[in-house]
Write a protein that holds these residues in place. Sequence first.
Motif, PDB file in Angstrom:
ATOM      1  N   ASN A   1       0.843  -1.196   0.000  1.00 37.99           N
ATOM      2  CA  ASN A   1       0.000   0.000   0.000  1.00 37.99           C
ATOM      3  C   ASN A   1       0.878   1.247   0.000  1.00 37.99           C
ATOM      4  N   GLU A   2       0.499   2.213  -0.823  1.00 35.13           N
ATOM      5  CA  GLU A   2       1.268   3.453  -0.902  1.00 35.13           C
ATOM      6  C   GLU A   2       1.240   4.186   0.430  1.00 35.13           C
ATOM      7  N   LEU A   3       2.410   4.597   0.880  1.00 35.40           N
ATOM      8  CA  LEU A   3       2.518   5.416   2.092  1.00 35.40           C
ATOM      9  C   LEU A   3       2.143   6.858   1.746  1.00 35.40           C
ATOM     10  N   PRO A   4       1.847   7.685   2.763  1.00 33.26           N
ATOM     11  CA  PRO A   4       1.575   9.097   2.468  1.00 33.26           C
ATOM     12  C   PRO A   4       2.698   9.677   1.612  1.00 33.26           C
ATOM     13  N   ASN A   5       2.306  10.390   0.569  1.00 31.44           N
ATOM     14  CA  ASN A   5       3.278  10.830  -0.434  1.00 31.44           C
ATOM     15  C   ASN A   5       3.491  12.346  -0.394  1.00 31.44           C
ATOM     16  N   GLY A   6       4.257  12.835  -1.359  1.00 29.31           N
ATOM     17  CA  GLY A   6       4.548  14.260  -1.419  1.00 29.31           C
ATOM     18  C   GLY A   6       3.316  15.112  -1.617  1.00 29.31           C
ATOM     19  N   TYR A   7       2.336  14.600  -2.366  1.00 28.38           N
ATOM     20  CA  TYR A   7       1.083  15.342  -2.541  1.00 28.38           C
ATOM     21  C   TYR A   7       0.336  15.431  -1.210  1.00 28.38           C
ATOM     22  N   ASP A   8       0.360  14.347  -0.441  1.00 26.08           N
ATOM     23  CA  ASP A   8      -0.242  14.396   0.897  1.00 26.08           C
ATOM     24  C   ASP A   8       0.457  15.454   1.746  1.00 26.08           C
ATOM     25  N   PHE A   9       1.780  15.555   1.603  1.00 23.21           N
ATOM     26  CA  PHE A   9       2.502  16.571   2.365  1.00 23.21           C
ATOM     27  C   PHE A   9       2.125  17.973   1.900  1.00 23.21           C
ATOM     28  N   VAL A  10       1.969  18.168   0.588  1.00 22.13           N
ATOM     29  CA  VAL A  10       1.545  19.478   0.072  1.00 22.13           C
ATOM     30  C   VAL A  10       0.196  19.860   0.664  1.00 22.13           C
ATOM     31  N   LYS A  11      -0.736  18.925   0.720  1.00 22.62           N
ATOM     32  CA  LYS A  11      -2.047  19.219   1.307  1.00 22.62           C
ATOM     33  C   LYS A  11      -1.904  19.580   2.786  1.00 22.62           C
ATOM     34  N   TYR A  12      -1.067  18.840   3.527  1.00 22.63           N
ATOM     35  CA  TYR A  12      -0.811  19.156   4.935  1.00 22.63           C
ATOM     36  C   TYR A  12      -0.199  20.555   5.065  1.00 22.63           C
ATOM     37  N   PHE A  13       0.767  20.848   4.211  1.00 23.65           N
ATOM     38  CA  PHE A  13       1.444  22.141   4.194  1.00 23.65           C
ATOM     39  C   PHE A  13       0.419  23.264   4.029  1.00 23.65           C
ATOM     40  N   CYS A  14      -0.483  23.098   3.073  1.00 22.16           N
ATOM     41  CA  CYS A  14      -1.484  24.123   2.774  1.00 22.16           C
ATOM     42  C   CYS A  14      -2.543  24.217   3.867  1.00 22.16           C
ATOM     43  N   GLU A  15      -3.016  23.091   4.350  1.00 20.95           N
ATOM     44  CA  GLU A  15      -4.054  23.080   5.385  1.00 20.95           C
ATOM     45  C   GLU A  15      -3.572  23.712   6.686  1.00 20.95           C
ATOM     46  N   ASN A  16      -2.260  23.621   6.930  1.00 23.26           N
ATOM     47  CA  ASN A  16      -1.706  24.127   8.178  1.00 23.26           C
ATOM     48  C   ASN A  16      -0.981  25.466   8.012  1.00 23.26           C
ATOM     49  N   GLY A  17      -1.057  26.052   6.818  1.00 16.43           N
ATOM     50  CA  GLY A  17      -0.447  27.353   6.585  1.00 16.43           C
ATOM     51  C   GLY A  17       1.042  27.370   6.865  1.00 16.43           C
ATOM     52  N   LEU A  18       1.735  26.287   6.494  1.00 16.79           N
ATOM     53  CA  LEU A  18       3.178  26.229   6.742  1.00 16.79           C
ATOM     54  C   LEU A  18       3.901  27.192   5.812  1.00 16.79           C
ATOM     55  N   ARG A  19       5.194  27.333   6.052  1.00 19.31           N
ATOM     56  CA  ARG A  19       5.977  28.304   5.302  1.00 19.31           C
ATOM     57  C   ARG A  19       7.342  27.750   4.941  1.00 19.31           C
ATOM     58  N   ALA A  20       7.742  28.006   3.721  1.00 21.23           N
ATOM     59  CA  ALA A  20       9.108  27.852   3.237  1.00 21.23           C
ATOM     60  C   ALA A  20       9.325  29.023   2.291  1.00 21.23           C
ATOM     61  N   SER A  21      10.537  29.495   2.158  1.00 17.34           N
ATOM     62  CA  SER A  21      10.787  30.621   1.260  1.00 17.34           C
ATOM     63  C   SER A  21      10.579  30.230  -0.194  1.00 17.34           C
ATOM     64  N   LYS A  22      11.078  29.021  -0.532  1.00 14.78           N
ATOM     65  CA  LYS A  22      10.971  28.516  -1.905  1.00 14.78           C
ATOM     66  C   LYS A  22      10.643  27.032  -1.857  1.00 14.78           C
ATOM     67  N   ILE A  23       9.819  26.595  -2.816  1.00 17.23           N
ATOM     68  CA  ILE A  23       9.450  25.181  -2.922  1.00 17.23           C
ATOM     69  C   ILE A  23       9.795  24.706  -4.322  1.00 17.23           C
ATOM     70  N   TYR A  24      10.517  23.590  -4.379  1.00 15.74           N
ATOM     71  CA  TYR A  24      10.899  22.956  -5.642  1.00 15.74           C
ATOM     72  C   TYR A  24      10.298  21.563  -5.689  1.00 15.74           C
ATOM     73  N   LEU A  25       9.963  21.110  -6.894  1.00 12.60           N
ATOM     74  CA  LEU A  25       9.395  19.778  -7.081  1.00 12.60           C
ATOM     75  C   LEU A  25      10.378  18.943  -7.892  1.00 12.60           C
ATOM     76  N   HIS A  26      11.042  17.997  -7.228  1.00 11.23           N
ATOM     77  CA  HIS A  26      12.057  17.195  -7.908  1.00 11.23           C
ATOM     78  C   HIS A  26      11.559  15.805  -8.310  1.00 11.23           C
ATOM     79  N   THR A  27      10.277  15.539  -8.185  1.00  6.99           N
ATOM     80  CA  THR A  27       9.731  14.237  -8.508  1.00  6.99           C
ATOM     81  C   THR A  27       9.847  13.918  -9.996  1.00  6.99           C
ATOM     82  N   ASP A  28       9.961  12.635 -10.307  1.00 10.04           N
ATOM     83  CA  ASP A  28       9.935  12.171 -11.695  1.00 10.04           C
ATOM     84  C   ASP A  28       8.520  11.790 -12.119  1.00 10.04           C
ATOM     85  N   ASN A  29       7.559  11.885 -11.209  1.00  7.17           N
ATOM     86  CA  ASN A  29       6.176  11.521 -11.480  1.00  7.17           C
ATOM     87  C   ASN A  29       5.463  12.748 -12.069  1.00  7.17           C
ATOM     88  N   PRO A  30       5.165  12.746 -13.383  1.00 10.54           N
ATOM     89  CA  PRO A  30       4.591  13.955 -13.995  1.00 10.54           C
ATOM     90  C   PRO A  30       3.202  14.308 -13.471  1.00 10.54           C
TER      91      PRO A  30
END
Length: 117
Positions: free
Chosen positions: A50-79
């Motif tokens: 079963n797939e574990l929580p992924n980067g998209y799940d983290f993006v949703k968590y990031f947005c739902e919780n109003g987290l902050r980073a100065s810059k966000i890059y997406l290095h995934t190979d999954n288009p």
Amino acid sequence: MINLYLDDLRDCPEGFIVARTFEEAVRVFQEHTINLLSLDHDLDEDEQGNELPNGYDFVKYFCENGLRASKIYLHTDNPVGRKNMYETLLAAQRRNFIDGDIEIFHNSITPNKYSGD
């Protein structure tokens, strides 16, 4: 401030600390202020395949919780994962769920490397 690289397999680039799981990334955000955030989409499977929580799940968590980073890059190979993460981040900015001055990049800041270690 630190730079965070969320990825289950790739080598951690110089100047970053690595989180190998969704849960590790959450913990790092709780303990540190993040400058650069680089995200993978696929973050492995459990013993039953079963797939574990992924980067998209983290993006949703990031947005739902109003987290902050100065810059966000997406290095995934999954288009599809890249597009979902990117569009979700941009939509969250438009809706003021995350700060509008966060720079969001559709690409990687570093080359993806796998040493197998």
